[in-house]
Every structure is written in structure tokens, then in C-alpha cells.
Scaffold this active site. Structure first.
Site, short mmCIF file in Angstrom:
data_model
loop_
_atom_site.label_atom_id
_atom_site.label_comp_id
_atom_site.label_asym_id
_atom_site.label_seq_id
_atom_site.Cartn_x
_atom_site.Cartn_y
_atom_site.Cartn_z
N GLU A 100 0.69 -0.88 0.11
CA GLU A 100 0.28 0.47 -0.24
C GLU A 100 1.08 1.55 0.25
O GLU A 100 1.37 1.14 0.21
CB GLU A 100 -0.66 0.02 1.64
CG GLU A 100 -2.56 0.72 1.01
CD GLU A 100 -2.84 -0.79 -0.09
OE1 GLU A 100 -3.03 0.21 -1.17
OE2 GLU A 100 -3.33 -1.62 0.37
N HIS A 101 0.47 2.09 -1.03
CA HIS A 101 1.07 3.99 -0.85
C HIS A 101 2.81 3.15 -1.62
O HIS A 101 3.50 3.82 -1.73
CB HIS A 101 0.77 4.43 0.28
CG HIS A 101 -0.44 4.84 0.24
ND1 HIS A 101 -0.35 6.17 0.21
CD2 HIS A 101 -1.10 4.43 1.49
CE1 HIS A 101 -2.07 6.22 0.16
NE2 HIS A 101 -1.99 5.12 1.24
N ASP A 112 2.94 2.24 -4.75
CA ASP A 112 2.62 2.35 -6.08
C ASP A 112 3.30 3.98 -7.07
O ASP A 112 4.11 3.95 -7.91
CB ASP A 112 1.90 1.91 -6.76
CG ASP A 112 0.40 3.19 -6.48
OD1 ASP A 112 0.70 3.64 -5.71
OD2 ASP A 112 -0.33 3.46 -6.78
N GLY A 129 -12.15 1.88 -1.61
CA GLY A 129 -11.03 1.46 -1.87
C GLY A 129 -10.70 0.48 -2.93
O GLY A 129 -9.97 -0.32 -2.25
N SER A 138 -11.00 1.00 -6.20
CA SER A 138 -10.59 1.36 -7.55
C SER A 138 -12.13 0.79 -8.09
O SER A 138 -11.97 1.32 -9.66
CB SER A 138 -9.91 0.28 -8.18
OG SER A 138 -8.65 0.12 -7.39
N SER A 179 -13.05 3.98 -9.34
CA SER A 179 -13.25 4.46 -10.70
C SER A 179 -12.72 4.34 -11.41
O SER A 179 -11.97 5.03 -12.56
CB SER A 179 -12.26 6.21 -10.19
OG SER A 179 -12.62 6.73 -8.67
N GLU A 217 -6.35 10.38 -14.73
CA GLU A 217 -7.23 11.19 -13.25
C GLU A 217 -5.83 12.07 -12.44
O GLU A 217 -5.76 13.41 -12.42
CB GLU A 217 -6.68 9.10 -12.64
CG GLU A 217 -7.81 8.77 -12.13
CD GLU A 217 -8.25 8.22 -11.39
OE1 GLU A 217 -8.38 8.37 -9.79
OE2 GLU A 217 -8.99 7.01 -11.05
N ASP A 227 -4.40 0.69 -9.47
CA ASP A 227 -5.55 0.75 -9.18
C ASP A 227 -5.85 0.21 -10.98
O ASP A 227 -6.50 -0.84 -11.66
CB ASP A 227 -6.31 1.72 -8.89
CG ASP A 227 -6.34 2.02 -7.17
OD1 ASP A 227 -5.79 1.21 -7.17
OD2 ASP A 227 -6.86 2.87 -7.56
#
Ligand code: GLA
Length: 355
Positions: free
Chosen positions: A30-31, A33, A117, A119, A121, A153, A165
């Protein structure tokens, strides 16, 4: 009714293209990427579907199962805080790159909860890009589609997300995890176990990436990388990374420690998954949660309680998944134990819904 039939009911003619794209759940990583690190997501059963027709003019019309009143938009003004900014921004990209000429009529259906959480979008944007690119040449690869969706995005919507994502929803499948190097985009698909399942539960708390907290974490990581004289935190040297991170001030030290240890955990998790050592995988998930809670500070006390209870009730591991500050958590549970485990979790936390 199929998405094509829904479209025909609303617009009175057949769509020219359609596509369904799943949401994703990140198993670990997590975090990492936007720090050039590793991630390991897979897809979920819930998805977004779009059906698209050409408009006679330059206008874009969006209708969805959730918001049945048609919304008309002009592609020159993408950001006005409306849900239709997302599909409109995808068309703005397609127009800019010569894949779409005029306006469009679009119907959207989705069972993916927004702000969870998972994804939604990325799935919506990728579904539009894939649907349109499928009918106009030259076609783009899934990796190129993912890059385009991230561009939509970042540039059109101003959301400072990484590429996990978009890569996950464009490439992964529900029976495999996507081991992805987010810097080079080199990836490997790893089979998921048959005797265990990654169970996704929604905490009942919703959040948005554009609320600003995500951007603050990203800036903190960039500041930490610059203080350590690397362009991305995951460029640190394995032998000296932890020692150098310890020299940073708070909160940069904590943020960098999370990113570095999380990046290392993904590499270990991929090995555990390949060798069928699910207990080791679960342990890494639980460590990942502790790191998000204590070092990256993106969890919430109520989610910490849920994750802790998940393990006490027999999960091999459990962790918050996605951007943080709410949304879903994912737990690794033995297949034969899932029903009993879910019942116990629902009794302890009635606000939970299983995805
Ligand atoms: C969001 C972003 C991703 C990634 C995760 C955290 O989902 O869109 O790019 O940064 O948060 O791992």
C-alpha cells in the site's frame, strides 16, 4: 437486463460498444506505487459496465443505474465536482488522442461501492477506454490503457494517484494476483490458492482520494526521498535503507519506513504465495496493517479493531486495503471456515458488509 438492453431502453437505439471491468483489492503493497515500489492486487467479483453510442452533436450525455436522470456535459469543462467528471475525463483523453470524434451517449451500471478502496474510478475509466479503443484502431495494449487511465486521473481530474489500480483492473483476473513493479510496469501473474480465500469486507466508512490526505502522504514521501537524495523511496539501497531512514525527522522517517518495509513485504509475500505458505502470507498482511496504522497513519481505530478481530477469529492475516482512512479491509481465511468466520465478524461488527 444486459447493459446493452439498459442502454437501448434509455437512448432508444443499440450501443456501438460496451465493456465490463472488475474492481480490485490490493492484497499487500500500500502506497508503494507512487514510490516506485511493488504491489500485489487482484480483482474482485464486483464490476463496472458501460455501454456507449455516438451522439449527433458535440455533447456528452451520461446516465447510470444509480443516477437515472441524464446529465449533459461539454468536454471543454471536465472538472465540476459531479460524478460524471470521471467518464467525461475518459472521453476528453480519447478525443485528445484521436480515438473519439464527436459527443457520446453513455450508460453506466456498477455494483462496486464508491469510496471503498476497490477502485471504482479506475474501473469506470478503464471500461470506457477499453470499450472505445476496441472499435477504433490502432488499438492499445492493456498496459497502455492503464497508463492512459492514470493520465486521465492525474491530468484531467487532478487526482494524484499511482498506477496500481489501473494496472490491476486492466490486467488482473480473480484467480490470480498481479505482482507489479510500479516503476518498470514489469509484472507477473501468480495463481491464488484454492484452499484459502481473500475475503473483502467494507468497514462502513467511506472516503475520497481527493480529500487531500492522500496528497499529503504523497508529498511527505517525496520530501523523504529528496532528503535521502533518491528520486523515489524504493530506489534506496537494500543494505543501508533502514539506517538512512532512521536519520530522518518525524513524520518523514515513519512514512519512509512504511514505504520501504511494505515494498520488501510484497517481495516476501509473492514468494510465500508461490510456495503455498499462506500462514507466512497472512503474517505479512498483518504486519502491513500495523505499518499502515503506526508509520503511515492511514488507518482508523475502528478498522484496527476489525482487523484485530479478524485474526482472533481465525484469519491467517488481515489488513486495511486501498488508499486508507476508511473503506475495505481484506482477510485471508481458510475456505472451509469462511461462513463461520463471516458470521462471527458480522455479529461483532454489524456495520460490516462483505464484498
Ligand atoms: C489508491 C491509489 C493507488 C494507490 C493506493 C494505495 O488506491 O489510487 O494508486 O496509491 O491508493 O496503495
Amino acid at each position: 437486463m444486459t447493459i446493452e438492453e439498459e442502454f437501448a431502453k434509455v437512448y432508444g437505439l443499440e450501443p456501438i460498444t460496451s465493456k465490463t471491468v472488475p474492481g480490485r483489492v490490493n492484497l499487500i503493497g500500500e502506497h508503494t506505487d507512487y514510490n516506485g515500489g511493488l504491489v500485489l492486487p487482484t480483482t474482485v467479483a464486483k464490476s463496472v459496465s458501460v455501454a456507449i453510442g455516438e451522439a449527433m452533436d458535440e455533447q456528452f450525455c451520461f446516465t447510470s443505474a444509480k443516477f437515472p436522470d441524464p446529465v449533459r456535459r461539454d468536454v471543454a469543462a471536465v472538472r465540476n465536482g459531479h460524478w460524471s467528471d470521471y467518464p467525461l475525463a475518459a472521453f476528453a483523453w480519447l478525443k485528445e488522442h484521436g480515438y473519439w470524434r464527436r459527443g457520446a451517449e453513455v450508460y453506466i451500471d456498477s455494483d462496486l461501492p464508491h469510496g471503498s478502496g476497490l477502485s471504482s474510478s479506475a474501473a469506470l475509466i478503464v471500461s470506457i477506454l477499453k470499450a472505445v479503443v476496441a472499435l477504433t484502431g490502432p488499438s492499445l495494449s492493456d498496459v497502455e490503457i492503464a497508463r492512459a487511465a492514470q493520465d486521465v486521473e492525474n491530468r484531467y481530474l487532478g487526482v494524484p494517484c499511482g498506477i496500481m489500480d489501473q494496472m490491476a483492473v486492466a490486467l488482473a483476473s480473480s484467480d490470480q494476483a498481479l505482482m507489479l513493479d510500479t516503476e518498470t510496469l514489469a509484472f507477473e501473474l501468480i495463481d491464488l490458492p484454492l484452499d484459502y480465500a481473500f475475503v473483502v469486507a467494507h468497514s462502513g466508512i467511506y472516503r475520497r482520494l481527493d480529500e487531500g490526505r492522500y496528497a499529503i502522504r504523497r508529498e511527505e514521501c517525496e520530501a523523504a526521498a529528496s532528503a535521502l537524495d533518491v528520486s523515489l523511496l524504493c530506489h534506496l539501497d537494500t543494505d543501508s535503507a533502514m539506517k538512512r531512514i532512521d536519520t530522518l525527522e518525524e513524520p518523514f522517517c515513519k512514512r519512509a519506513r512504511h514505504v520501504w518495509t511494505e515494498h520488501c513485504r510484497v517481495a516476501q509475500a509473492a514468494i510465500a504465495l508461490k510456495s503455498g505458505d499462506l500462514n507466512a502470507f497472512g503474517q505479512l498482511m498483518t504486519e502491513s496493517h500495523a505499518s499502515m496504522r503506526d508509520d503511515f497513519e492511514i488507518s482508523l481505530p475502528v478498522i484496527d479493531e476489525m482487523v484485530e478481530a479478524a485474526v482472533q477469529m481465525g484469519a491467517a492475516g488481515s489488513r486495511l486495503t486501498g488508499g486508507g482512512f476508511g473503506g475495505c479491509f481484506v482477510s485471508l481465511v481458510k475456505s472451509g471456515h469462511i461462513d463461520a468466520w463471516q458470521k462471527e465478524m458480522s455479529t461483532a461488527f454489524p456495520e460490516i458488509t462483505f464484498v
